[in-house]
Design a protein around this motif. Structure first.
Motif, short mmCIF file in Angstrom:
data_model
loop_
_atom_site.label_atom_id
_atom_site.label_comp_id
_atom_site.label_asym_id
_atom_site.label_seq_id
_atom_site.Cartn_x
_atom_site.Cartn_y
_atom_site.Cartn_z
N ASP A 1 46.36 40.10 62.80
CA ASP A 1 45.94 40.70 61.54
C ASP A 1 44.93 41.83 61.80
O ASP A 1 43.95 41.61 62.51
N LEU B 1 42.57 43.15 59.97
CA LEU B 1 41.20 42.87 59.55
C LEU B 1 40.50 41.98 60.57
O LEU B 1 39.33 42.18 60.90
N ARG B 2 41.22 41.01 61.10
CA ARG B 2 40.62 40.13 62.10
C ARG B 2 40.31 40.89 63.39
O ARG B 2 39.29 40.64 64.04
N VAL C 1 34.62 43.70 52.17
CA VAL C 1 35.54 42.68 51.66
C VAL C 1 34.75 41.58 50.96
O VAL C 1 33.56 41.40 51.20
N THR C 2 35.44 40.86 50.10
CA THR C 2 34.81 39.78 49.35
C THR C 2 34.51 38.59 50.27
O THR C 2 35.11 38.44 51.34
N SER D 1 35.24 35.41 49.90
CA SER D 1 36.35 34.46 50.11
C SER D 1 37.37 35.01 51.10
O SER D 1 37.88 34.26 51.94
N LYS D 2 37.65 36.29 51.01
CA LYS D 2 38.60 36.89 51.96
C LYS D 2 38.02 36.86 53.37
O LYS D 2 38.71 36.52 54.34
N LEU D 3 36.75 37.19 53.50
CA LEU D 3 36.09 37.18 54.81
C LEU D 3 36.04 35.77 55.37
O LEU D 3 36.31 35.55 56.55
N SER D 4 35.72 34.80 54.52
CA SER D 4 35.67 33.40 54.96
C SER D 4 37.01 32.93 55.51
O SER D 4 37.07 32.23 56.52
N PHE D 5 38.09 33.31 54.84
CA PHE D 5 39.43 32.95 55.29
C PHE D 5 39.69 33.49 56.70
O PHE D 5 40.16 32.77 57.59
N HIS D 6 39.38 34.76 56.92
CA HIS D 6 39.64 35.38 58.22
C HIS D 6 38.71 34.83 59.30
O HIS D 6 39.13 34.64 60.44
N THR E 1 40.05 31.48 60.36
CA THR E 1 41.22 31.65 61.24
C THR E 1 40.77 31.98 62.66
O THR E 1 41.28 31.41 63.63
#
Length: 102
Positions: free
Chosen positions: A17, A19-20, A43-44, A46-51, A54
């Motif tokens: 990805d 962004l990652r 980035v928000t 929640s989106k940052l937390s997800f990445h 991962t």
């Protein structure tokens, strides 16, 4: 055929990805807190937390808590493991002749 380690698979998945990859590039220089990463990436949470989850699940980053902040840094041991996995392919390149494209 040898089975591939789940950590190798998750490591390459995490690297798939853009962004990652950008997060890893930011962490290349220094350890950063979530707020600094969010600000740099725009980035928000929640989106940052997800990445970040991962990347952490793949073993590419580590985290530590200091007060109310969580800091992230690279886990270089996992990068070494991925590099060692890929180095096995270099070993074969000396054996196999180059094939012309058709």
């Amino acid at each position: 055929m040898q089975s591939i380690s789940p950590t190798i698979i998750s490591g390459f998945h995490a690297l798939s990805d853009p962004l990652r990859i950008t997060i890893l590039e930011l962490l290349r220089e220094q350890e950063l807190c979530v707020c600094e990463l969010g600000e740099a990436l725009g980035v928000t949470g929640s989106k940052l937390s997800f990445h970040l989850k991962t990347l952490k699940d793949a073993g590419l980053v580590r985290s530590r808590q200091e007060g109310r902040w969580i800091y992230y840094g690279l886990n270089l041991a996992q990068f070494v493991a991925l590099e060692q996995y890929l180095s096995e392919y270099r070993r074969f390149s000396q054996i196999l002749p180059a094939r012309p494209c058709t």
